[in-house]
Structure formats: structure tokens, C-alpha cells
Design an enzyme around this catalytic site. Structure first.
Site, PDB file in Angstrom:
ATOM      1  N   LEU A  34      -0.046  14.413  10.689  1.00 21.17           N
ATOM      2  CA  LEU A  34      -0.332  13.861   9.357  1.00 21.17           C
ATOM      3  C   LEU A  34       0.251  14.809   8.310  1.00 21.17           C
ATOM      4  CD1 LEU A  34      -1.766  11.480   8.106  1.00 21.17           C
ATOM      5  CD2 LEU A  34      -3.885  12.763   8.162  1.00 21.17           C
ATOM      6  N   HIS A  35       1.593  14.761   8.162  1.00 23.83           N
ATOM      7  CA  HIS A  35       2.247  15.701   7.262  1.00 23.83           C
ATOM      8  C   HIS A  35       2.503  15.052   5.907  1.00 23.83           C
ATOM      9  CE1 HIS A  35       6.225  13.854   7.836  1.00 23.83           C
ATOM     10  NE2 HIS A  35       5.852  13.671   9.074  1.00 23.83           N
ATOM     11  N   ALA A  36       3.443  15.601   5.151  1.00 24.72           N
ATOM     12  CA  ALA A  36       3.580  15.221   3.747  1.00 24.72           C
ATOM     13  C   ALA A  36       3.735  13.717   3.531  1.00 24.72           C
ATOM     14  CB  ALA A  36       4.755  15.978   3.133  1.00 24.72           C
TER      15      ALA A  36
END
Lengths: 532, 104
Positions: free
Chosen positions: B28-30
Site C-alpha cells: 500500500l504505497h504512494a
């Protein structure tokens, strides 16, 4: 002083030579401080100003760069980022000190992360911090750097990177940094060599004047001896020659080793995808997805908005055929206000053409926009998820009606040919029963529906094989139907870009493949190796 | 949560929960965080995420807080949703995760 060799980690490939430009980290401190209310107002204005600045910058960039900045805007617009700063301001702190302290806490949280990717986000937070600080302190956010320089520093922010014209041959060499940083992604897409993790730079005061950057191996040489520099320049010349040869191949038509001409088309997911792309690399567009038009928060797109987008893409193609797919919502592509979010198994539910026929008021708008765009090039329209001939017949009738209505209103338009995607096994098995102007095999869905296995479910992912004989048999059947009916058959799924399958796909009789622009050169090279 | 169930008639909604495994590269990155929060903001329901069924729970409408979760690929993301459009919100959240936020 002799030459200095430093080894770090490669973050973006390529070779570069240039004068060293050292990034300065000094930030002026704020001249005056007001009472808590004034400081809170100054902070609020600085945050809003920084967000507006970013929004302006987003308008000038595309794709990955825009997404990176949108991330910064989203973070900046979230009160959770600034609440600590406002609390400190209320307790009497200066706006700049409070903001810096709050962001430094956030930044240290990222630096302490286990995952490399999250550690790399610290650079984005530093960027956000400094942009707001620069507004509070009235300093220029970004120092000017010449695009032919080797930029050196501890780390570099996306804003600083984007302010440099990297077409002039510069590179980046960092003491810290990460190959997972947003700047590294940008450097790879812009072709700027980049090395990270060089460690503390071994000089005090006067930095070296010239640097050689090898982004392939992750090494940097400062103040090289003449002989070192000459060898490096020879390597650069050889690499340039190889690149020019590869680019030239990209522009040539695709022909197999035994002389068969293969049509190579590109897939487009958004109008930005064609920007900066030379249409000469392809024979047209095999798939324009239209979901992007419906994904915004502004609600369903109007006829004019759609027409303008379709027209822009057709004009880019300059006469080459362009296949636009009508809205393929549902399944894994929910659209608020349109798809039914409550379906137990959306892949077997109201998606693709099924949804368009169920929502004629939405579908009609798209058909009208497509008829109007048809006069600007060679447009073909295809329907997703068709299972039975009556779906195509109903869409054809609606297209006829909208075309007639536009003509009656005196609006310039033409009727585009209507074809179908073959991605449901039922359609492949009786492809010849469809009155389609063309067939386009959607290998992703065809594979998952044939094998009853999703590719994102790890336990069954090995079953999701587009090269399985059962899937290939359905493709061959579709190709045969196209041959019998004298209409074109193409393939536009991910299988087209999998060069391990190129031989097998062409063996089914396919002569048209559509892939993302980045895969074109590789596919053409693979096709050149195919023998009968 | 017994109280919430008992009070349903009084226009409170029992929280719905579900979980899904993050399949997209690097978790769940940018970009996925931005997509998740934008999607969440489209619903009136209270939407929270956690890395464990028992929490701690994080507001899914705050990109800053969602990024602080630092959920890696392969992690199970738990959702807790309460509100009149909770069913639709939960379905939309799960669809995003299953789809790998469009990048799997």
C-alpha cells in the site's frame, strides 16, 4: 589530486559525463514571528500556496511525474499532516519551526521503515516540508541547476529533479537516496543516469569539478585522469550507437525471419500515453481504453468532453487505424454511480457491453461522441465482453439510431465499423455467427474464463496461462472465423507482449498484435526471430 | 459492538468487516494510498483499515495516516466500515485491493 572512485547502487541506467553541481541544503530562517493566530494563518497560507504551486507543476507534466506530485498534493491536503504543527503554533512556536518539527517526525517514521519502498518516501516528505518552508521564508523553492551537470547531494527531491532539463545529458550521484525513490523512477523514465548510496563524499570544502557517472554498474569517478576519461567516452559512444540501432528497429515495420509482415499496434489507457510518442513506431492503435474518462470524481463525462479526447487520439494517429473500446466497466473496474458494487462475483456479472446495454442513456452518449470523432481519422469501435450475437445486434441498432439522429441534427459525423472483443469462450466458439466488422482477442479475460483461474490469486496463477492449448485453440478458432468472413483478427491482451509466446501466437494464424508502447521494440525484435 | 447492533433501528449501522491480501508490488504505497483514500472519500460511511483483525484501526480517508500503516505486499488488509452506504463502500474497497489498485 588523483581521481576518486566511489561505488554505490545503480538507480537508473546509462553513462554520463559532466561538471559537478552540488545541491545546497541551507534554508533561510524566517525573519519575523507573529502571535499564534498570525503564525497559524501564515502556515495555512504557506500550505495552500505550496499545494497550488504543485497543482501548477502537475499541469506541465504527465504520467508518472504527475502521479508522484499528486501524491504530494494528497498528503499536503490532509489535516493529519499539519495537526502537530498547528498544536505547536498554538503553544507559541513559530510557523516554520513548528512545521519543520512536525514534518521531521513524519520523515523519521519513514526512514525507520522496514521496507525499502517506504524508506524511499522520506524524500517526498522532505520535498513537501521544504516547499512549505520556502513559502514561509520567502525563498525560492528550487535552485536552478543546469541540465548537463552531474547533480550531487545527500538526496534530491522530486521538485528539484523536475526543475531540470534532463535532455541535456546530465546525471545524478547521491550519497544517500534509494533506487526505489520517486526520483529514481523519474530518472529511469527520462533516461537520466543515476547512482545512489555512494556514502559520505570524501572531500571537505572544494568539491571535484568533473564526474563520470556509470548508472549501469553504480560507480562514479571524480576528477578522472585523461586516460580514464577517454575510455569512458569510448564506452559512451558505443552505447549511443547501440541505442540508435535499437530505436531505428522500433521505427521499422515488423517482419518475421521468413518474410511475413506483422501488424504491430499499441494499447492506450489514457490520452497522455500518446504524448511524446512517435506514431511511426506502430501501425495504429489496437486498443484505446475509455474507462479513464469515467474514473474522475466529476461524474460521467459529457458528449463533448469524450469527443475532444477521441479526436485528439485520432489526430495523433494521423490516418492510422484507431480502435476505441466502449466503456468496459464492472468486473475489476468498478465505476461509482454506474456499476453494481454489490455483485457477489463481478467477473460474471453486469460488466462490459452488458452494462452498456443496461444503461442505454450512458452508452448513447459514448456512441454519439464516437460518431462525431470518426470524421477525424480511421476509427473502429469495439465492444467488450460480448457473449452472444444479439448483444452486437442491439449495439449496432443503437449506433445506427445515434448516427441517424446526429445527421438529422446537421452535426458532422460518420458511422464507424463495429467489432467485438473475443474474451468470453462462448464468443470464440461461435465467432463466425457474429456480424462483426473485426475481432480483437482479449487474451487476459479469455484466459481467465477458459481456465477458470484468476491471475492475481497466487494459488491458481499457474493455471492462468495464455499459452495453454485450450486458450490457443479458441484463438485459432477466432482467427479461422475472421479468415472465413474476410475480417481482421487482432490480439490486444498481455499475451501479445509476452515474447515467449510470440512464435506460438503467430502459429495460430494471427498477423496483428497490440501491445503497450514500451513493449513495441521488444516485440518487433521477437517477431524478427520467428520462422514458419 | 453489541450496542451498535441493538441500536440499528435508531439509524446507527453495525460495522461491516472484511479483509483482502495486498497483491500489488510493494504494498500500500504512494499511488495505491491515494487511490484508496480518494475512493473512501466518495462514501459517507466511516471506513477504517488495519493490518490485524483486532486493529489498531486507521482512518482510510487520510492519505497521511494510510501511508503510516506501511502495509507491505502480501499483507492482509482488514476493513471496518460503518454507515448507510457501508455495503457499497466495502465492495469498492475490496475491489480496489483485489485489482492490485490497477497495477498488479
Amino acid at each position: 589530486m588523483g581521481e576518486i572512485h566511489l561505488t554505490g547502487h545503480p538507480a537508473s541506467p546509462g553513462l554520463a559525463i559532466g561538471p559537478v553541481a552540488v545541491l545546497t541544503t541551507e534554508v533561510a530562517s524566517r525573519a519575523t514571528k507573529g502571535d499564534p493566530a498570525q503564525e497559524a494563518a501564515a502556515l495555512k497560507a504557506a500550505i495552500e500556496g505550496a499545494a497550488a504551486e504543485l497543482a501548477e507543476l502537475i499541469a506541465t507534466v504527465h504520467g508518472e511525474a504527475a502521479e508522484i506530485l499528486e501524491f504530494q498534493v494528497a498528503m499536503l491536503g490532509d489535516d493529519a499532516l499539519s495537526e502537530g504543527a498547528y498544536e505547536a503554533v498554538a503553544d507559541g512556536a513559530a510557523a516554520d519551526e513548528a512545521w519543520r518539527a512536525a514534518l521531521d517526525v513524519e520523515i523519521s517514521g519513514y526512514r525507520a521503515a522496514d521496507e525499502e519502498y517506504f524508506r524511499a518516501r522520506a524524500a517526498d516528505l522532505v520535498d513537501i516540508r521544504d516547499r512549505v518552508l520556502a513559502r514561509l521564508n520567502g525563498a525560492d523553492a528550487v535552485a536552478k541547476i543546469s541540465g548537463d551537470s552531474v547533480v550531487m547531494g545527500d538526496d534530491i527531491s522530486p521538485s528539484t529533479f523536475l526543475a531540470v532539463d534532463w535532455t541535456r545529458g546530465g546525471a545524478i550521484a547521491l550519497a544517500g537516496g534509494s533506487p526505489s525513490s520517486h526520483v529514481a523512477m523519474l530518472a529511469r523514465s527520462r533516461g537520466a543516469p543515476m547512482v545512489v548510496g555512494l556514502g559520505p563524499l570524501p572531500w571537505n570544502g572544494q568539491p571535484p569539478s568533473l564526474a563520470l557517472v556509470d548508472g549501469d554498474t553504480g560507480t562514479v569517478i571524480f576528477d578522472p585522469k585523461p586516460e580514464t576519461r577517454r575510455l569512458f567516452e569510448d564506452r559512451m559512444a558505443a552505447a549511443n550507437a547501440a541505442q540508435i540501432a535499437a530505436d531505428a528497429g522500433r521505427l521499422k515495420p515488423a517482419v518475421t525471419a521468413d518474410g511475413r509482415r506483422i501488424t504491430v499496434l499499441v494499447n492506450i489507457a489514457a490520452p497522455e500515453d500518446v504524448e511524446g510518442l512517435d506514431p511511426a513506431i506502430c501501425d495504429g492503435i489496437g486498443l484505446v481504453r475509455t474507462e479513464f474518462l469515467f474514473e474522475g470524481s466529476r461524474g460521467l463525462p459529457g458528449e463533448d468532453a469524450q469527443y475532444q479526447v477521441y479526436r485528439r487520439i485520432l489526430e495523433w494517429a494521423a490516418g492510422r487505424p484507431v480502435t476505441i473500446r466502449t466503456l468496459d466497466a464492472g468486473g475489476d473496474k468498478p465505476i461509482a454511480g454506474l456499476t453494481d458494487d454489490g455483485e457477489r462475483n463481478p467477473f460474471l456479472g453486469l460488466r462490459g457491453i452488458r452494462l452498456s446495454l443496461a444503461r442505454p442513456e450512458v452508452f448513447r452518449v459514448q456512441l454519439r461522441a464516437l460518431c462525431r470523432a470518426t470524421v477525424h481519422g480511421t476509427l473502429k469501435v469495439m465492444l467488450p465482453m460480448v457473449a452472444v450475437p444479439s448483444e452486437l445486434d442491439r449495439a449496432n441498432a443503437m449506433l445506427d439510431a445515434e448516427f441517424a439522429a446526429l445527421k438529422a441534427e446537421g452535426i458532422v459525423c460518420a458511422r464507424p465499423p463495429l467489432g467485438i472483443m473475443v474474451e468470453v469462450p462462448a464468443a470464440a466458439l461461435r465467432a463466425e455467427d457474429f456480424d462483426a466488422a473485426f475481432y480483437s482477442i482479449g487474451s487476459n479475460d479469455l484466459t481467465q474464463y477458459t481456465m477458470a483461474a484468476a491471475r492475481d490469486i497466487g494459488a491458481v496463477a499457474d493455471l492462468n496461462d495464455a499459452g495453454d492449448p485450450a486458450v490457443l485453440a479458441l484463438m485459432a478458432r477466432t482467427v479461422e472465423a475472421g479468415r472465413k468472413r474476410g475480417v481482421e483478427v487482432s490480439l490486444c491482451g498481455d499475451a501479445a507482449a509476452d515474447t515467449r509466446l510470440t512464435n506460438t501466437l503467430l502459429a495460430t494464424g494471427l498477423t496483428t498484435l497490440s501491445v503497450s508502447p514500451i513493449a513495441v521494440a521488444r516485440l518487433k525484435a521477437a517477431i524478427a526471430g520467428v520462422t514458419a | 459492538m453489541h450496542d451498535a447492533n441493538a441500536n440499528r433501528a435508531a439509524h446507527t449501522f453495525a460495522p461491516l468487516t472484511a479483509s483482502a491480501v495486498l497483491v500489488n508490488p510493494v504494498g500500500l504505497h504512494a499511488r495505491p494510498s491515494v487511490k484508496l483514500t480518494q475512493c473512501a472519500k466518495g462514501f459517507t460511511a466511516k471506513i477504517e483499515i488495519a493490518l490485524a483483525a483486532e486493529g489498531p484501526w486507521t482512518d482510510a480517508k487520510s492519505p497521511v495516516k494510510v501511508m503510516r500503516v506501511k502495509a507491505p505486499q502480501g499483507a492482509t488488509l482488514h476493513f471496518r466500515v460503518a454507515g448507510s452506504d457501508g455495503d457499497a463502500a466495502l465492495a469498492a474497497m475490496l475491489a480496489l485491493v483485489h485489482d492490485g489498485f490497477g497495477e498488479a
